[in-house]
Design a protein around this motif. Structure first.
Motif, short mmCIF file in Angstrom:
data_model
loop_
_atom_site.label_atom_id
_atom_site.label_comp_id
_atom_site.label_asym_id
_atom_site.label_seq_id
_atom_site.Cartn_x
_atom_site.Cartn_y
_atom_site.Cartn_z
N ALA A 211 -20.66 -2.14 -10.62
CA ALA A 211 -20.05 -2.39 -9.31
C ALA A 211 -19.86 -3.88 -9.07
N GLY A 212 -18.71 -4.24 -8.53
CA GLY A 212 -18.41 -5.63 -8.23
C GLY A 212 -17.76 -6.38 -9.39
N LYS A 213 -17.66 -5.75 -10.55
CA LYS A 213 -17.07 -6.40 -11.72
C LYS A 213 -15.70 -5.81 -12.01
N ALA A 214 -14.75 -6.68 -12.33
CA ALA A 214 -13.43 -6.22 -12.73
C ALA A 214 -13.51 -5.75 -14.18
N LEU A 215 -13.16 -4.50 -14.41
CA LEU A 215 -13.25 -3.89 -15.74
C LEU A 215 -11.85 -3.60 -16.27
N GLN B 165 -12.08 -1.70 -21.70
CA GLN B 165 -13.53 -1.61 -21.53
C GLN B 165 -13.94 -0.21 -21.05
N ILE B 166 -13.20 0.30 -20.10
CA ILE B 166 -13.51 1.62 -19.55
C ILE B 166 -13.31 2.70 -20.61
N LEU B 167 -12.20 2.62 -21.35
CA LEU B 167 -11.93 3.61 -22.39
C LEU B 167 -13.01 3.60 -23.45
N SER B 168 -13.43 2.40 -23.88
CA SER B 168 -14.45 2.28 -24.92
C SER B 168 -15.78 2.85 -24.46
N ASN C 259 -8.19 10.87 -9.59
CA ASN C 259 -8.92 12.12 -9.36
C ASN C 259 -10.25 11.86 -8.67
N LEU C 260 -10.94 10.79 -9.10
CA LEU C 260 -12.23 10.45 -8.48
C LEU C 260 -12.06 10.12 -7.01
N ARG C 261 -11.05 9.34 -6.68
CA ARG C 261 -10.80 8.99 -5.27
C ARG C 261 -10.64 10.26 -4.43
N LYS C 262 -9.90 11.22 -4.97
CA LYS C 262 -9.67 12.47 -4.23
C LYS C 262 -10.97 13.26 -4.06
N LYS C 263 -11.74 13.38 -5.14
CA LYS C 263 -12.96 14.18 -5.07
C LYS C 263 -14.04 13.52 -4.23
N LEU C 264 -14.02 12.18 -4.16
CA LEU C 264 -14.96 11.46 -3.31
C LEU C 264 -14.45 11.34 -1.87
N GLU C 265 -13.25 11.87 -1.63
CA GLU C 265 -12.64 11.89 -0.30
C GLU C 265 -12.62 10.49 0.32
N TRP C 266 -12.12 9.53 -0.47
CA TRP C 266 -12.10 8.14 -0.01
C TRP C 266 -11.15 7.98 1.16
N THR C 267 -11.61 7.23 2.18
CA THR C 267 -10.76 6.83 3.30
C THR C 267 -11.03 5.35 3.57
N SER C 268 -10.27 4.77 4.47
CA SER C 268 -10.47 3.35 4.80
C SER C 268 -11.84 3.12 5.44
N GLY C 269 -12.48 4.18 5.93
CA GLY C 269 -13.80 4.03 6.54
C GLY C 269 -14.95 4.24 5.57
N SER C 270 -14.65 4.55 4.32
CA SER C 270 -15.71 4.77 3.32
C SER C 270 -16.42 3.45 3.00
N ARG C 271 -17.70 3.58 2.59
CA ARG C 271 -18.48 2.38 2.26
C ARG C 271 -18.39 2.05 0.77
N PHE C 272 -17.32 2.43 0.14
CA PHE C 272 -17.04 2.06 -1.24
C PHE C 272 -15.52 2.04 -1.42
N GLU C 273 -15.09 1.40 -2.46
CA GLU C 273 -13.66 1.41 -2.77
C GLU C 273 -13.45 1.24 -4.26
N LEU C 274 -12.58 2.08 -4.83
CA LEU C 274 -12.16 1.94 -6.22
C LEU C 274 -10.87 1.13 -6.21
N VAL D 8 -5.42 -6.19 -14.79
CA VAL D 8 -6.73 -6.07 -15.45
C VAL D 8 -7.12 -4.60 -15.59
N GLY D 9 -7.48 -3.98 -14.48
CA GLY D 9 -7.95 -2.60 -14.52
C GLY D 9 -8.48 -2.17 -13.17
N TYR D 10 -9.80 -1.97 -13.07
CA TYR D 10 -10.39 -1.46 -11.83
C TYR D 10 -11.72 -2.14 -11.53
N ARG D 11 -12.05 -2.14 -10.26
CA ARG D 11 -13.34 -2.66 -9.79
C ARG D 11 -13.85 -1.73 -8.70
#
Length: 238
Positions: A178-182, A186-189, A209-224, A230-233
């Motif tokens: 968490a907090g690192k740009a991947l 890197q993720i595939l490996s 798919n993860l965002r949907k299953k985690l039901e992410w909204t702007s009020g969530s305390r995490f963000e993908l 680059v990729g994702y953080r």
């Protein structure tokens, strides 16, 4: 003497060795010393075992039928695995030894080995692992708990959220970094493995798919977050 003190947790060891006689002998001796032992003879067999269980020590042969132990050790370290790794191999050239340490090995024993010495080295690594505290079993974020032992994602009502094996592995990898740009590579490996040929866009689909299953909204305390170019953080908020 057993490496386990009375009342201590059972220390877990994974043995990856393709020679059936060496594997059986080592497993038998480790179990006699009080360890909980799992064994594998190939990378394909070992990979789901270390992803599913937090081992204290991994005894890792280098020359295997479907690849080499270097790639698995590197994969484990990239995924944030804290297991102590002992390389067990007939390859004893200095370059081979150095390469083992460069990919994250903690110790190196050459074949043919003396059994008592090998058990003593494993005991030392297991003791270091135990001193560092038990392997992390639960990761918590927002309203979710990730139970590594049972490989379940649980919501605030302790109800399981259905994830595929790869979705679960991807979530754990993102949380541990968490907090690192991947990068996608890197993720595939780390999640799919170096030996698996997968298109980089596959990562995009799984993150979606993860965002949907985690039901992410702007009020969530995490963000993908998508990191452009680059990729994702994964960001976690208080």
């Amino acid at each position: 003497m057993s490496p386990l003190a009375a009342g201590a947790r059972v220390l877990r060891v994974l043995v990856l060795e393709d020679d059936p006689n060496l594997r059986l002998t080592l497993v038998d001796n480790l179990e006699e010393e009080g360890y909980a032992v799992e064994a594998a003879s190939t990378l394909a067999e070992a990979r789901p075992k270390w992803k599913a269980t937090a081992f204290d020590v991994v005894v890792l042969d280098i020359m295997l039928p479907d690849g080499d132990g270097y790639s698995l050790c590197r994969e484990m370290r990239q995924a944030g695995t804290s297991s102590r790794v002992l390389m067990l191999t007939a390859r004893t050239l200095e370059d081979d030894v150095v390469r083992g340490f460069e990919v994250g090995a903690d110790d190196y024993v050459a074949k043919p080995y003396r059994l008592r010495e090998l058990l003593a080295r494993i005991r030392v690594l297991a003791r270091r692992s135990a001193t560092a505290g038990p392997p992390e079993e639960v990761l918590s974020f927002d309203r979710f708990r990730v139970d590594l032992a049972s490989r379940q994602l649980l919501d605030e009502r302790d109800q399981p959220v259905e994830l595929t094996r790869t979705e679960f592995d991807l979530l754990v990898y993102l949380l541990r970094h968490a907090g690192k740009a991947l990068t996608r590579d890197q993720i595939l490996s780390a999640v799919w493995g170096e030996d698996v040929v997968v298109d980089g866009h596959t990562v995009d689909n799984f993150v979606s798919n993860l965002r949907k299953k985690l039901e992410w909204t702007s009020g969530s305390r995490f963000e993908l977050r998508s990191v452009r170019g680059v990729g994702y953080r994964m960001d976690l908020h208080g």
